[in-house]
Design an enzyme around this catalytic site. Structure first.
Site, PDB file in Angstrom:
ATOM      1  N   ASP A 169      31.700  73.088  -7.510  1.00 13.63           N
ATOM      2  CA  ASP A 169      31.481  73.994  -6.267  1.00 13.63           C
ATOM      3  C   ASP A 169      32.638  73.967  -5.175  1.00 13.63           C
ATOM      4  O   ASP A 169      32.183  74.191  -4.141  1.00 13.63           O
ATOM      5  CB  ASP A 169      30.000  73.820  -5.831  1.00 13.63           C
ATOM      6  CG  ASP A 169      29.502  75.126  -4.901  1.00 13.63           C
ATOM      7  OD1 ASP A 169      30.167  76.253  -5.056  1.00 13.63           O
ATOM      8  OD2 ASP A 169      28.730  74.720  -4.063  1.00 13.63           O
ATOM      9  N   CYS A 177      23.462  87.177   3.907  1.00 10.78           N
ATOM     10  CA  CYS A 177      22.913  86.404   3.122  1.00 10.78           C
ATOM     11  C   CYS A 177      22.297  84.973   3.897  1.00 10.78           C
ATOM     12  O   CYS A 177      23.073  84.369   4.750  1.00 10.78           O
ATOM     13  CB  CYS A 177      23.542  85.895   1.913  1.00 10.78           C
ATOM     14  SG  CYS A 177      22.929  84.557   1.026  1.00 10.78           S
TER      15      CYS A 177
END
Length: 313
Positions: free
Chosen positions: A132, A212
Site C-alpha cells: 500500500d 469518503c
C-alpha cells in the site's frame, strides 16, 4: 513442486491467507488501467492526494517500476478478528484494520521473507515488494491474480474472506504461470452504495475520495473548518477510517476469522472513549499509537476527528 507452487506454499506458511499470480505482459493502454486512473484523476476524486496524480503511466505499468517485470505475486492477509466494536454515545469508531499493529509493518516484514525465499529458489530473479505504499494499482492486480474482485465500493472482495483482506505484492522478473482472474460476483447488489453515509460512491466501482470518511479522517490534512458542514455531520463517530461500506457486504457472512495475533484489538481501539482521547497531548498520542496505523493521521488530524465526533455525539 513447481516454482510457482513453492512460492505459494512459502507465502501461506508466512501467514498469508490468499496468494495468486498475475502475468504482466500487456501495455497499460490495453488493460484499461491507465484510462480508468486518468478518468478518476480528471474528476478530481483524489482530492489532496497529489501523489496519485504524479506520473499515472508509471502507476499503471509495473514494468516501469521494475524493468523486466513479468509477474506479480499478490498476497492477502485476513484481518477479521471476529471482535465487534463498542458503539454508542461517547465512543468513537476506528476501522478494524487499525485495531492492532500497523499492517504496513506486519505484511512488509513477511513480504521481505518471501522475497528472500524467492531469491533462494531463483538467485537470478529481481523482485520489489510493496504494501500500500508503492506506485502499484494493487487491487486491480489482486483481481488479476484471482484473490477476489473489486466491488462496487472499490475495495477487493474475496469469496472466501469477504472484505477483510490486506493486500501486498511482489513484482518479479520471473515468468510464472498466472492464476485465473477473479470474476465480479456483486451482481445487482448495491448495499455498499446505500450504506455510505456521505455518498462517496459516486457510481458503482467509483469512489470520490473527497467525500469518503476514510480520506477525510486520515489523508486529509486540512482543519475542521476545511471540511464542509454537511460532510462533518455525516461522519458520525468515525475518528479513523470507516468500515460502513464493508460491513454490509454479504460475502462477509462466510468469512473466517484471522489467526494473526498482530491484528487483535486493544482496549483503546475496540472501545475508544472520545473524551479520554481528546485529553491526550501529542506525546501521549505518539506513544499510545506508536505501533498503530492511527499515527498516520498525525496528532492535529486526530484531534480534528475527535472534535467532529464529539460534536456528532
Amino acid at each position: 513442486m513447481s516454482l510457482a507452487d513453492a512460492i505459494k506454499h512459502e507465502a501461506r506458511s508466512l501467514g498469508f491467507a490468499a496468494v495468486g499470480i498475475a502475468a504482466v505482459s500487456s501495455p497499460p493502454s490495453s488493460t484499461g488501467l491507465l484510462d480508468r486512473l486518468q478518468d478518476w484523476l480528471h474528476r478530481g476524486y483524489h482530492g489532496t492526494m497529489a501523489w496519485m496524480a504524479r506520473d499515472p503511466s508509471r502507476r499503471a505499468d509495473p514494468r516501469v517500476v521494475l524493468p523486466g517485470c513479468r509477474s506479480i505475486i499478490a498476497v492477502g492477509m485476513n484481518y477479521d478478528t471476529g471482535h465487534r466494536a463498542t458503539e454508542g454515545p461517547g465512543y468513537g469508531r476506528i476501522a478494524r484494520y487499525a485495531w492492532g499493529k500497523d499492517y504496513h509493518q506486519v505484511l512488509g516484514g513477511r513480504l521481505a521473507l518471501l522475497e528472500a525465499k524467492i531469491h533462494d529458489l531463483e538467485p537470478g530473479a529481481n523482485t520489489r515488494s510493496y504494501v500500500d505504499t508503492g506506485p502499484i494499482m494493487e487491487k486491480a492486480w489482486a483481481q488479476q491474480a484471482g484473490l477476489g474482485w473489486i466491488g462496487k465500493h472499490s475495495n477487493l472482495v474475496s469469496s472466501e474472506y469477504g472484505s477483510w483482506l490486506l493486500l501486498g505484492e511482489i513484482l518479479t522478473t520471473l515468468e510464472l504461470p498466472p492464476d485465473v482472474p477473479a470474476s465480479d460476483l456483486c451482481g445487482s447488489c448495491s448495499l455498499c452504495i446505500k450504506a455510505c453515509p456521505t455518498g462517496a460512491i459516486a457510481e458503482p466501482y467509483v469512489v470520490d475520495a473527497t467525500r469518503c470518511i476514510s480520506y477525510l479522517t486520515i489523508e486529509f490534512r486540512g482543519s475542521r473548518e476545511d471540511i464542509p458542514t454537511d460532510l462533518a455531520a455525516r461522519m458520525d463517530h468515525h475518528i479513523f477510517g470507516c468500515d460502513d461500506c464493508l460491513d454490509v457486504c454479504p460475502f462477509n457472512l462466510r468469512g473466517e476469522t484471522t489467526k494473526e495475533p498482530a491484528f487483535l484489538p486493544t482496549s483503546i481501539t475496540r472501545a475508544p472513549r472520545l473524551n479520554d482521547l481528546a485529553a491526550f497531548d501529542e506525546v501521549t498520542f505518539v506513544e499510545t499509537f506508536r505501533e498503530s496505523p492511527i499515527r498516520r493521521t498525525k496528532f492535529q488530524g486526530f484531534q480534528r476527528n475527535l472534535a467532529i465526533a464529539r460534536a456528532n455525539d
